[in-house]
Design a protein around this motif. Sequence first.
Motif, short mmCIF file in Angstrom:
data_model
loop_
_atom_site.label_atom_id
_atom_site.label_comp_id
_atom_site.label_asym_id
_atom_site.label_seq_id
_atom_site.Cartn_x
_atom_site.Cartn_y
_atom_site.Cartn_z
N ARG A 46 -1.98 46.41 6.96
CA ARG A 46 -1.32 46.10 5.49
C ARG A 46 -0.48 45.04 5.36
O ARG A 46 -0.71 44.06 4.48
CB ARG A 46 -0.95 47.46 4.99
N LEU A 47 0.44 45.17 6.27
CA LEU A 47 1.38 44.15 6.34
C LEU A 47 0.62 42.37 6.47
O LEU A 47 1.16 41.58 5.96
CB LEU A 47 2.53 44.08 7.39
N LEU A 48 -0.15 42.53 7.50
CA LEU A 48 -0.96 41.07 7.45
C LEU A 48 -1.73 40.71 6.34
O LEU A 48 -1.51 39.59 5.81
CB LEU A 48 -1.67 41.24 8.63
N ARG A 49 -2.42 41.68 5.71
CA ARG A 49 -3.36 41.33 4.39
C ARG A 49 -2.63 41.23 3.37
O ARG A 49 -2.87 40.19 2.75
CB ARG A 49 -4.18 42.73 4.31
N GLU A 50 -1.26 41.77 3.14
CA GLU A 50 -0.82 41.59 1.78
C GLU A 50 0.33 40.72 1.78
O GLU A 50 0.96 40.40 0.90
CB GLU A 50 -0.33 43.24 1.37
N ASN A 51 0.70 40.27 3.20
CA ASN A 51 1.79 39.29 3.23
C ASN A 51 1.38 38.02 3.80
O ASN A 51 1.54 36.87 3.10
CB ASN A 51 3.02 40.10 3.91
N PHE A 52 1.06 38.36 5.09
CA PHE A 52 0.91 36.90 5.84
C PHE A 52 -0.20 36.14 5.19
O PHE A 52 -0.07 34.87 4.92
CB PHE A 52 0.40 37.24 7.40
N THR A 53 -1.50 36.81 4.87
CA THR A 53 -2.62 36.01 4.53
C THR A 53 -2.46 35.47 3.13
O THR A 53 -3.09 34.57 2.80
CB THR A 53 -3.77 36.76 4.60
N LEU A 54 -1.31 35.81 2.15
CA LEU A 54 -1.17 35.40 1.08
C LEU A 54 -0.08 34.13 1.02
O LEU A 54 -0.22 33.46 -0.19
CB LEU A 54 -0.61 36.41 0.05
N ILE A 55 0.30 33.71 2.05
CA ILE A 55 1.14 32.65 2.12
C ILE A 55 0.27 31.47 2.10
O ILE A 55 -0.32 31.11 2.87
CB ILE A 55 2.05 32.80 3.38
N LYS A 56 0.84 30.50 1.18
CA LYS A 56 0.11 29.10 0.96
C LYS A 56 0.42 28.37 2.32
O LYS A 56 1.51 28.08 2.67
CB LYS A 56 0.47 28.57 -0.22
N GLY A 57 -0.98 27.97 3.08
CA GLY A 57 -0.69 27.28 4.16
C GLY A 57 -0.92 27.93 5.46
O GLY A 57 -1.40 27.36 6.41
N GLU B 217 8.85 31.90 4.39
CA GLU B 217 8.17 32.77 3.90
C GLU B 217 7.89 34.02 4.67
O GLU B 217 7.91 35.42 4.26
CB GLU B 217 6.97 32.48 3.05
N LEU B 218 7.53 33.59 6.13
CA LEU B 218 7.31 34.68 7.04
C LEU B 218 8.56 35.41 7.22
O LEU B 218 8.39 36.55 7.41
CB LEU B 218 6.84 33.73 8.16
N ALA B 219 9.62 34.53 7.41
CA ALA B 219 10.88 35.17 7.96
C ALA B 219 11.46 36.21 6.70
O ALA B 219 12.06 37.03 6.91
CB ALA B 219 11.91 34.29 7.91
N ALA B 220 10.92 35.94 5.48
CA ALA B 220 11.33 37.03 4.31
C ALA B 220 10.64 38.25 4.20
O ALA B 220 10.98 39.30 3.56
CB ALA B 220 11.35 36.25 3.12
N ILE B 221 9.40 38.50 5.10
CA ILE B 221 8.61 39.59 5.21
C ILE B 221 9.39 40.70 5.55
O ILE B 221 9.85 40.52 6.89
CB ILE B 221 7.07 39.50 5.73
N ALA B 222 9.53 41.92 5.15
CA ALA B 222 10.03 43.18 5.75
C ALA B 222 9.37 43.40 6.94
O ALA B 222 8.04 43.46 6.96
CB ALA B 222 10.15 44.08 4.75
N GLY B 223 10.15 43.84 7.99
CA GLY B 223 9.34 44.02 9.16
C GLY B 223 9.28 42.95 10.37
O GLY B 223 9.04 43.09 11.41
N VAL B 224 9.46 41.65 9.65
CA VAL B 224 9.49 40.43 10.62
C VAL B 224 10.69 40.53 11.21
O VAL B 224 11.70 40.39 10.64
CB VAL B 224 8.90 39.40 9.74
N GLN B 225 10.77 40.43 12.54
CA GLN B 225 11.93 40.22 13.27
C GLN B 225 12.28 38.88 13.80
O GLN B 225 13.41 38.31 13.91
CB GLN B 225 11.98 41.15 14.71
N GLU B 226 11.33 37.91 13.99
CA GLU B 226 11.44 36.79 14.76
C GLU B 226 10.34 35.86 14.19
O GLU B 226 9.32 36.40 14.03
CB GLU B 226 11.27 36.72 16.30
N VAL B 227 10.65 34.56 14.01
CA VAL B 227 9.76 33.69 13.59
C VAL B 227 10.04 32.32 14.36
O VAL B 227 11.04 31.90 14.41
CB VAL B 227 9.83 33.14 12.09
N HIS B 228 9.04 32.06 15.31
CA HIS B 228 9.36 30.82 16.16
C HIS B 228 8.04 29.53 15.88
O HIS B 228 6.93 29.95 15.96
CB HIS B 228 8.86 31.11 17.67
N GLN B 229 8.51 28.44 15.39
CA GLN B 229 7.46 27.48 15.38
C GLN B 229 7.24 27.10 16.93
O GLN B 229 7.88 26.83 17.65
CB GLN B 229 8.08 26.33 14.87
#
Length: 159
Positions: free
Chosen positions: A121-132, A88-100
């Motif tokens: 806005r990206l953080l509020r409307e996308n990141f924080t809405l992801i379950k977990g 879900e993080l990887a699918a967000i527009a503007g996200v270039q890399e996701v590392h565990q």
Amino acid sequence: MEQIRTIDSTDLQILQILQEKARIPNAEVARQVGMAPSAVLERIRKLEERGIIEGYEVRLNPGHFGQSLAAFVFVDVDRAGNGSVAGELAAIAGVQEVHQIAGEDGYLVKVRASDPETLGRLLRENFTLIKGVRATRTQIVLSTFKETRRIDLDVAASG
């Protein structure tokens, strides 16, 4: 490290040349390594088939596209949460890399945005809405001195 042992010095030369300039003509690569163009083309094809060469891409200047702000976001996730957070993080527009990552946070995410307001806005409307996702901490990049996906083949060959 197992993978590097199956690559000979000629393959390493070819990879070094392609990392410098992926659009270099095959005939020029062949000239630089002292081989026939058909032999070089076959080596490159095999490196692609084996997954050593994953692809070719153009590096664009983010400022020309209104995305000059870079930020790294530490994403604190609920360990018992669903396993789809990374996707879900990887699918967000503007996200270039996701590392565990190891440590307190579950993921480190590189983001591009036009300005701090857009990032917020990206953080509020996308990141924080992801379950977990429990929380985020963001570090905004002030300037970049080096940014690359190149692999140091000298180190890889000697290791």
